[in-house]
Write an enzyme that holds these catalytic residues in place. Structure first.
Site, PDB file in Angstrom:
ATOM      1  N   SER A 142      27.050   7.787 -61.090  1.00 13.87           N
ATOM      2  CA  SER A 142      27.117   6.341 -60.965  1.00 13.87           C
ATOM      3  C   SER A 142      25.862   5.937 -60.836  1.00 13.87           C
ATOM      4  O   SER A 142      24.957   6.667 -60.275  1.00 13.87           O
ATOM      5  CB  SER A 142      27.762   5.754 -59.932  1.00 13.87           C
ATOM      6  OG  SER A 142      27.879   4.381 -59.715  1.00 13.87           O
ATOM      7  N   TYR A 155      30.811   5.508 -51.191  1.00 14.35           N
ATOM      8  CA  TYR A 155      30.727   5.848 -52.498  1.00 14.35           C
ATOM      9  C   TYR A 155      29.390   6.260 -52.757  1.00 14.35           C
ATOM     10  O   TYR A 155      28.928   7.027 -53.569  1.00 14.35           O
ATOM     11  CB  TYR A 155      31.328   4.558 -53.208  1.00 14.35           C
ATOM     12  CG  TYR A 155      31.349   4.748 -54.848  1.00 14.35           C
ATOM     13  CD1 TYR A 155      32.437   5.328 -55.426  1.00 14.35           C
ATOM     14  CD2 TYR A 155      30.392   4.296 -55.684  1.00 14.35           C
ATOM     15  CE1 TYR A 155      32.536   5.081 -56.662  1.00 14.35           C
ATOM     16  CE2 TYR A 155      30.370   4.527 -56.976  1.00 14.35           C
ATOM     17  CZ  TYR A 155      31.565   4.893 -57.609  1.00 14.35           C
ATOM     18  OH  TYR A 155      31.753   4.917 -59.180  1.00 14.35           O
TER      19      TYR A 155
END
Ligand code: NAD
Length: 260
Positions: A142, A155
Site C-alpha cells: 500500500s 495497517y
C-alpha cells in the site's frame, strides 16, 4: 502469456484481488482463488472465469489469519494444480483508531493477515518455485508501506513490514529465476475503502459521493481512484519476462499520493 502457469491470488473473491485474478486468467494462467463471501457468488466468479478465459479455476476458502492454514492452502494449490508459478499476496483488512484506543485483537488480526500470512505463503511457495527454477512473488502492500496516516498504526506497520519482507525475499532469491516485488496502491474504491468513505460521510454529515471526493482530495492528487484492473495490469507486467530483472521493488500506483 501465462498458459500452463498457475497463480495463487489471496483475497481474490472481491476488490483488488478479483481484478488481479481476472487479469492473470485473461493471460491464460490457471487460478487458485481465495477469500470469504457468499458461496453462490464465489461459485459464480469461479465458473465465469473458467468459461470466459478457458483456464482452470479453483477456490480455497482458507482463513489466512492462521499461519498453518496459509501453508496448507499453498500445499493444496500445488497438489491440485501441479505447480505454483505466481503468488500474489493480496488479502488484507483495515481498522482505524488512535494508537491509545486501538483494540489489541484488531492489532493482532491485522498483523496476522496483512503481514504474517505473506511470510507463511512465501515460505511455503519458495521450495516449489526453487525446484522449478522460476517464480513470481507479488505482494500487494500500500502507499501505507511507504508513508503513514493517522489512526492506521497497525495497517501502516504491517504494510511497511510487507515492503521490508519483499526486499528480504528478493535478496534470498536473487539469481534463482524468482523475483519478489511489492505494489503500493493509493485509494482503490473497494469494500475496504467504501467503509472509510461511509465513516467520513457520517463525520462530515454529507453524502457518500461528496465524502468520496473529500477522501481523494486529502491524499490523492489525481482526484481519481485507482482501479482493480490497473493493479491487475501491473501484476501481469511483474509476472512477465519483461520484469525478470525487477526484484525487491515497491512500486506506487497512487495518483501522486507519495509524490508530495
Ligand atoms: P476487499 O475488502 O475488497 O478484499 C479483501 C479480500 O480479502 C476479500 O476477498 C476477503 O474475502 C479476503 N479476506 C479477508 N480476510 C481474510 C482472511 N482472514 N483470510 C483470507 N481472505 C481474507 O479489499 P481490497 O481493497 O481489495 O484490498 C486488497 C488488498 O489491497 C489489501 O491487502 C489492502 O490492504 C490492499 N490495498 C487496498 C487499497 C484500497 O484503497 N482499497 C489501497 C492499498 C492497498
Amino acid at each position: 502469456m501465462f498458459t500452463g502457469k498457475v497463480a495463487v491470488v489471496t483475497g481474490s473473491t472481491s476488490g483488488i484481488g478479483l481484478g488481479i485474478a481476472t487479469a492473470l486468467a485473461q493471460q491464460g494462467a490457471d487460478i487458485v482463488l481465495n477469500g470469504f463471501g457468499d458461496a453462490q457468488e464465489i461459485e459464480r466468479i469461479r465458473s465465469t472465469l473458467e468459461a470466459e478465459f478457458g483456464v482452470r479455476v479453483a477456490h480455497d476458502g482458507a482463513d489466512l489469519s492462521r499461519g498453518e492454514s496459509v501453508r496448507e492452502m499453498i500445499a493444496h494449490a500445488v497438489s491440485r494444480m501441479g505447480r505454483i508459478d505466481i503468488l500474489v499476496n493480496n488479502a488484507g483488512i483495515q481498522h482505524t483508531a488512535s494508537i491509545e484506543e486501538f483494540p489489541v485483537e484488531k492489532w493482532d488480526a491485522i498483523l496476522a493477515l496483512n503481514l504474517s500470512a505473506v511470510f507463511h505463503a512465501t515460505a511455503a511457495a519458495l521450495p516449489h518455485m526453487k525446484q522449478q527454477g522460476s517464480g513470481r512473488i507479488i505482494n500487494i502492500a500500500s502507499v501505507h508501506g511507504l508513508v503513514a496516516s493517522v489512526n492506521k498504526s497497525a495497517y501502516v506497520a504491517a504494510k511497511h513490514g510487507v515492503v521490508g519482507f519483499t526486499k528480504a525475499t528478493a535478496l534470498e532469491t536473487a539469481g534463482t529465476g524468482i523475483t519478489a516485488n511489492a505494489i503500493c496502491p493509493g485509494w482503490v474504491r473497494t469494500a475496504l475503502v467504501e467503509q472509510q468513505i461511509t465513516a467520513l460521510a457520517q463525520r462530515k454529515e454529507t453524502d457518500q459521493e461528496s465524502a468520496a471526493r473529500a477522501l481523494l482530495a486529502e491524499k490523492q492528487p489525481s482526484l481519481q481512484f485507482v482501479t482493480p484492473e490497473q493493479i491487475g495490469a501491473m501484476v501481469v507486467f511483474l509476472a512477465s519476462d519483461a520484469a525478470a530483472q525487477m526484484t525487491g521493488t515497491a512500486l506506487p500506483v497512487d495518483g501522486g499520493w507519495t509524490a508530495r
